[in-house]
Design an enzyme around this catalytic site. Sequence first.
Site, PDB file in Angstrom:
ATOM      1  N   TYR A  77      35.948 -30.496   0.214  1.00 18.84           N
ATOM      2  CA  TYR A  77      35.546 -29.270   0.902  1.00 18.84           C
ATOM      3  C   TYR A  77      36.202 -28.025   0.318  1.00 18.84           C
ATOM      4  CZ  TYR A  77      33.954 -32.546   4.528  1.00 18.84           C
ATOM      5  OH  TYR A  77      33.357 -33.570   5.221  1.00 18.84           O
TER       6      TYR A  77
ATOM      7  N   HIS B 129      35.704 -41.151   1.220  1.00 18.40           N
ATOM      8  CA  HIS B 129      34.619 -40.257   1.638  1.00 18.40           C
ATOM      9  C   HIS B 129      33.250 -40.932   1.622  1.00 18.40           C
ATOM     10  CE1 HIS B 129      33.722 -35.695   1.927  1.00 18.40           C
ATOM     11  NE2 HIS B 129      32.898 -36.378   2.666  1.00 18.40           N
TER      12      HIS B 129
END
Length: 285
Positions: free
Chosen positions: A55, A114
Amino acid sequence: MINQNYKLKSNIIMPKLGLGTWQVGRYKDKFNDEVKSIKYALENGYKLIDTAEMYDDAEIVLSEALKNSDTKREDIFIVSKIYPHNANANNFFTSLENSLQRINTNYLDMYLLHWRGGANIKEVVALMEEAKKKCLIKSWGVSNFDIDDMIELKNIEYGNRCECNQVLYHLHSRGIDFSLSEYLEKENIALMTYCPLAQNGDLGYKLLENKVLKKIAKKHNATSSQIALSFIMSFENRIVIPKSTNKNHILENKKSENIILDNEDIEEINKEFPRPNIKTHLDIV
């Protein structure tokens, strides 16, 4: 009031409502406002923040928010995630240390793979367990794993120590309710749901304009988004992490914890948004 916490299999307490940070930190001109929004969330009862090395600079934004807040680190449950291509013996601890440095913390409360990608799951499990022994993380899990992945993971040595699976879930995307959600509940694995409001209803479904949600919201003097979040949190092991940098929405989402849906509400929602009767591909954004 909904039970605001979930006890993981390791007896660690995980808040059931948190703040997502996808795309936070991407635009430098929004940095200060985003720091203020996370600080606002911390000061208004949020105890769980979800982020990731993917991110952009979200971890740095979180660090600044913590620095400017009176909130103690030990009172916050911080989740971050590692890229699959870094989840190996060569890169794992470098990625983890980089996340810790960006957040300016000595440990993560939870660390997730992830998505599966090309990662060697057996190696990932071993590295996660090593990170726990080094006190760099308190717990670990995965993200975007379907039921076959979870079963494979369980059969790996120490794979049963996985404590969370973070997947996309909202009322218009209930594919996991065919088999995955039941499996996670049986195994006492937290189901952390991202995009629980279908990105504010922008995923092409106009979720928050639904007449049934509006009707139930009116009954509870609430909003459609609060009803959608309350429905998900009504399940014992489900966590919601709606992303918002709007202070009004941040506070509105937090108040969804105070809404208790009755059996009639649940029945109406399930009728309007039925569970799937066939297996579908895992929904990912």
